[in-house]
Design an enzyme around this catalytic site. Sequence first.
Site, PDB file in Angstrom:
ATOM      1  N   GLU A   1       0.966  -1.141   0.065  1.00 50.67           N
ATOM      2  CA  GLU A   1      -0.292  -0.100   0.049  1.00 50.67           C
ATOM      3  C   GLU A   1       1.088   1.065   0.398  1.00 50.67           C
ATOM      4  O   GLU A   1       1.970   1.706   0.580  1.00 50.67           O
ATOM      5  CB  GLU A   1      -0.868  -0.105   1.248  1.00 50.67           C
TER       6      GLU A   1
ATOM      7  N   HIS B   1      -7.641   1.985   1.799  1.00 48.09           N
ATOM      8  CA  HIS B   1      -7.795   0.883   3.190  1.00 48.09           C
ATOM      9  C   HIS B   1      -8.457   2.390   4.399  1.00 48.09           C
ATOM     10  O   HIS B   1      -7.956   2.303   5.446  1.00 48.09           O
ATOM     11  CB  HIS B   1      -6.340   0.878   3.861  1.00 48.09           C
TER      12      HIS B   1
END
Length: 409
Positions: free
Chosen positions: A269, A292
Amino acid sequence: MLRYSFDKDRIKVVLLEGIHENAVRFLNESGYNNIEYYKEALKGDRLESIIRQAHIIGIRSRTELRKDILKKAEKLIAVGCFSIGTNQVDLYDAKMLGIPVFNAPFSNTRSVAELVIAEVIMLMRGVPEKNALAHRKIWMKTIGNAVEVRGKTLGIIGYGHIGSQVSVLAESLGMNIIYYDIEKKLNLGNAKPVSSLEELLKISDVVTLHVPSTPLTRKMISATQVRMMKKGSCLINTSRGDVVDYRAVAEALRSGHLAGAAADVFETEPASNNEPFIHELQEFDNVILTPHIGGNTKEAQANIGLEVAEKLVKYSDTGSTIGAVNFVEIALMPNCSSQRFLHIHRNVPGVLREINNFFSLQGINISAEYLQTDADIGYVIVETESELDPSTIEELKKIPHTIKVRMIY
Ligand code: NAI
């Protein structure tokens, strides 16, 4: 008889990174007014000079408390991570310095569950695709595969805090709930456990993952498992990125085996909003991609503020370590006897005997004693019937292998 009082103004609380006002409010209401509040994360010399004076420090995820800085924090009795994760703190080193670390593991549970429910409905109505087309000036008014969620089967993998909340919410929408967990769980409502992952995959219209990242869960949904899923079903992952092989999901979307997917977590990420996000699922209009944010809501932040502040106050007031992530857990009520001594020491034989000898030599009767140990440390709480002068704490500190001693009145 002497009566010493617990002056909470002597306890300096430092809060960094703009921690939610709920924390400040709860600390104030609990008598802790000596609070230094910073909106930003601190590091280097600034952090060092501030932490040296702090008895309690509250951080979010951007302040790192590594061994070198913790060793300089001689007055520190507790750390509050106003976050779910605690990777920003060297937990073992904090423990060996006698500093319990608290966090808020469940404050955003409901936030994740709500996002999942929204995604279940959106995916089953084919909204992501129609939304993407509408943004490209295409009017796609078709029923296609759009279905109601009522009467459909939701398969939950991992029936823990989030999984079970999803179960309750989805059942209220009329869904049939089945779940797979490696632990025996209490079924909520009409939810039914299945005996294998395979069984769940074969009968669910939507599959949602709520497991931690462990060697057992790594890539637990790969090509074989995706193939087992019903044709036209959907997959949702808000747990951890490494739990799903997204290349296999991309294949199944391309072939039309899966009707849609939602992913909130990814193996890699971006570290910040300034970095690009590149992913194999970006080519699919029928996939919901979110950065997220499953647990990111104002309510979750507010809950985190309160949950961690409550744990810190409880520890400071009573010595209770319930909810500490790096420490032996002892549940304690407020002190009913005269004084309570908290003694943290290395777990080597004989320390408890030394502590008991100390009190007996002072002619002090122990009214209650609690002990909890792990492989590294021991935590003893001694309650006395009569009061000792606070200066005697220095004698307790001289017992070999002592890490930290505190007295609560
Ligand atoms: P939890 O610990 O309460 O529940 C996890 C459940 O998974 C437990 O019941 C456990 O027995 C089960 N489990 C473990 N290994 C399994 C396996 N191999 N097969 C089947 N079941 C297994 O955790 P919680 O709070 O429900 O969180 C679940 C996941 O959600 C975690 O990965 C967490 O990191 C993630 N999460 C994601 C957020 C987001 O922003 N997207 C926010 C909060 C949590």
